[in-house]
Motif scaffolding. Structure first.
Motif, PDB file in Angstrom:
ATOM      1  N   GLY A  23       2.556   5.120  -7.034  1.00 43.09           N
ATOM      2  CA  GLY A  23       1.328   4.962  -7.806  1.00 43.09           C
ATOM      3  C   GLY A  23       1.273   3.681  -8.599  1.00 43.09           C
ATOM      4  O   GLY A  23       0.649   3.625  -9.668  1.00 43.09           O
ATOM      5  N   MET A  24       1.909   2.630  -8.098  1.00 42.69           N
ATOM      6  CA  MET A  24       1.890   1.339  -8.779  1.00 42.69           C
ATOM      7  C   MET A  24       1.953   0.220  -7.744  1.00 42.69           C
ATOM      8  O   MET A  24       2.294   0.458  -6.585  1.00 42.69           O
ATOM      9  N   HIS A  25       1.633  -0.983  -8.175  1.00 40.44           N
ATOM     10  CA  HIS A  25       1.635  -2.149  -7.283  1.00 40.44           C
ATOM     11  C   HIS A  25       2.829  -3.030  -7.609  1.00 40.44           C
ATOM     12  O   HIS A  25       3.213  -3.144  -8.779  1.00 40.44           O
ATOM     13  N   PRO A  26       3.427  -3.670  -6.583  1.00 43.56           N
ATOM     14  CA  PRO A  26       4.597  -4.541  -6.834  1.00 43.56           C
ATOM     15  C   PRO A  26       4.353  -5.695  -7.789  1.00 43.56           C
ATOM     16  O   PRO A  26       5.315  -6.295  -8.274  1.00 43.56           O
ATOM     17  N   LYS A  27       3.104  -6.010  -8.079  1.00 42.78           N
ATOM     18  CA  LYS A  27       2.856  -7.096  -9.024  1.00 42.78           C
ATOM     19  C   LYS A  27       2.912  -6.614 -10.474  1.00 42.78           C
ATOM     20  O   LYS A  27       2.839  -7.429 -11.400  1.00 42.78           O
ATOM     21  N   HIS A  62       0.828  -1.202   0.000  1.00 45.62           N
ATOM     22  CA  HIS A  62       0.000   0.000   0.000  1.00 45.62           C
ATOM     23  C   HIS A  62       0.867   1.259   0.000  1.00 45.62           C
ATOM     24  O   HIS A  62       0.524   2.272  -0.608  1.00 45.62           O
ATOM     25  N   TYR A  63       2.042   1.173   0.677  1.00 44.00           N
ATOM     26  CA  TYR A  63       2.925   2.334   0.730  1.00 44.00           C
ATOM     27  C   TYR A  63       3.583   2.579  -0.626  1.00 44.00           C
ATOM     28  O   TYR A  63       3.734   3.721  -1.065  1.00 44.00           O
ATOM     29  N   ILE A  64       3.956   1.493  -1.304  1.00 44.19           N
ATOM     30  CA  ILE A  64       4.514   1.622  -2.643  1.00 44.19           C
ATOM     31  C   ILE A  64       3.494   2.259  -3.571  1.00 44.19           C
ATOM     32  O   ILE A  64       3.820   3.108  -4.413  1.00 44.19           O
TER      33      ILE A  64
END
Length: 220
Positions: free
Chosen positions: A176-180, A169-171
């Protein structure tokens, strides 16, 4: 194991990963997992000897391929540039964790809990992880010739590799993007490599002043 049994077993593991991640290990029941996997509760006892055995299977499904990535690159430093191996394994770890982001989040969160299973994992898998990282890092920067000790570099690198998946959520808020997302992997990988090269640049300028820059390999 027959094909049908293998499919049932894998569906149980996937259901457990999702529920353990969202509801926690203690908050998830065998019935919850059986309902999500669409199997009989007895199958879980048959394949995994209960919820504790299923937890161990989930952890193993993460650590075995994860450590295999480290082991393969560790072996390659005998004949390939260690820096290329080190950079390549960092990217492979990011890709692996991104492709299994729910499992990754659950595993790194679970081993922070002081339980018998987490202590067993720490004493086995994490010791192997530390060994492989130390061998790779030492081959690149040397034990006594960098601006930071190898142990501190490993600690910082481990934090960089796990934080996006523990705090996705912090990333999302910062970048403005998700680790996936594949774009995240490329951007984050480049940032880690920039940091790593900054850490060792003083030592590299002394030991490799006459050596051309290493080309970063971005293949999985």
């Amino acid at each position: 194991m027959s094909g049908q049994a293998g499919i049932a077993k894998q569906s149980i593991i996937e259901a457990a990963i999702e529920l353990f991640t969202t509801k926690g290990f203690k908050g998830t029941t065998i019935r919850d997992i059986a309902a999500r996997a669409r199997v009989n509760s007895a199958n879980i006892s048959y394949y995994f000897q209960g919820k504790q055995g299923l937890l161990e299977a989930c952890l193993i499904s993460f650590f075995e391929p994860y450590l295999s990535l480290l082991e393969k690159e560790n072996k390659k430093i005998a004949w390939e540039d260690p820096e290329i191996c080190f950079h390549r394994v960092i990217r492979k770890i990011l890709v692996f964790q991104s492709e299994h982001h729910l499992l990754t989040r659950f595993v790194w969160r679970e081993i922070t809990i002081d339980s018998q299973i987490s202590r067993e994992i720490i004493s086995s898998y994490l010791m192997k992880e530390r060994y492989y990282f130390k061998e790779l890092a030492s081959a690149v920067i040397g034990e006594h010739h960098s601006s930071l000790p190898v142990s501190m570099i490993i600690i910082q690198l481990k934090g960089m590799l796990t934080t996006p998946f523990l705090n996705s959520h912090y990333i999302s808020e910062v970048w403005g993007m998700h680790p996936k997302e594949p774009y995240f992997i490329e951007k984050y990988y480049d940032s880690i490599i920039d940091w790593l090269q900054e850490v060792v640049k003083v030592q590299k300028s002394v030991r490799h002043a006459d050596r051309p820059p290493v080309q970063v390999i971005k293949t999985v």
